[in-house]
Design an enzyme around this catalytic site. Sequence first.
Site, PDB file in Angstrom:
ATOM      1  N   CYS A 289      -7.087  14.387  -4.197  1.00 20.13           N
ATOM      2  CA  CYS A 289      -6.050  13.769  -5.025  1.00 20.13           C
ATOM      3  C   CYS A 289      -5.470  14.798  -6.000  1.00 20.13           C
ATOM      4  CB  CYS A 289      -6.586  12.527  -5.724  1.00 20.13           C
ATOM      5  SG  CYS A 289      -5.281  11.461  -6.405  1.00 20.13           S
TER       6      CYS A 289
ATOM      7  N   HIS B 295      -9.455   9.186  -1.713  1.00 18.03           N
ATOM      8  CA  HIS B 295     -10.694   9.543  -2.406  1.00 18.03           C
ATOM      9  C   HIS B 295     -11.938   9.232  -1.570  1.00 18.03           C
ATOM     10  CE1 HIS B 295      -9.166  10.283  -6.569  1.00 18.03           C
ATOM     11  NE2 HIS B 295      -8.164   9.531  -6.147  1.00 18.03           N
TER      12      HIS B 295
ATOM     13  N   GLU C 296     -14.966  10.168  -2.331  1.00 15.60           N
ATOM     14  CA  GLU C 296     -16.080   9.909  -3.248  1.00 15.60           C
ATOM     15  C   GLU C 296     -16.083   8.468  -3.762  1.00 15.60           C
ATOM     16  OE1 GLU C 296     -12.751  10.473  -6.061  1.00 15.60           O
ATOM     17  OE2 GLU C 296     -13.310  11.298  -4.111  1.00 15.60           O
TER      18      GLU C 296
END
Length: 253
Positions: free
Chosen positions: A86, A207, A209
């Site tokens: 990002c 994302h 994560e």
Amino acid sequence: MIRIGVVVFPGSNCDADTVHGLELAGAEPVELWHEQASLDGVAAVVLPGGFAYGDYIRAGVIARFSPVMRSVAGFAADGGLVLGICNGFQVLAEAGLVPGALLRNRGLRFLGRDVLIVPERLDTPFTEALPDRVPLRLPIAHGEGCYYADDATLEELERDGQVLFRYARADGTTAWTSDEDANPNGSLRAIAGVLNAAGNVAGLMPHPERASEQILGSDDGLAILRSLVVSAARAQSTPTPLRTVAVAGAASR
């Protein structure tokens, strides 16, 4: 345990999530403050999401001048693995470490929602742990996520296999710019992630994560982080050609 650096800029807000995701993937995360020049001997580097330096002027443009980024650039030039997520992708693009640019979303609004992406390749340091070329559900959270490059660069990316991920529909077909639901930011050719020419630096807009365990709604991103961990461990255990030549030269004198 393999040590992977997580760069922290003023305004980073996904660094703790990235640290947690890397721990789940089997790594020892090491936080790297933006003012430090050393990478502390890590085997790979992640630039996390957030709003580095408040995204003043435009996203990533100030962060590229941080002392740590000079070290990241040198690390990448030596073949080190670097992943920008990002805002980290925006920083890499501003630094010229990956091709293209991230522009304002098609609707000029910040977007926060789940999307589907599909890997174009499974033979990279960032995708090798993915089981198959199937859609992955990951969240996006960005205002400047529209991937752009000129026609010549886009053709080079396609020709050289530098498109890493594309936005996709549920059936796995890629979502071109006319499909506003599946490709919400309007990225050209539905590009959600790219590689540099050498294949050791990647930028990814969604994302992984934030999709690293089922309690978050999806653990599809864990395989991306695990790919980086496995690849970094292998790279660290294998001498680079430069080191091999240096040792051979020393032995011959």
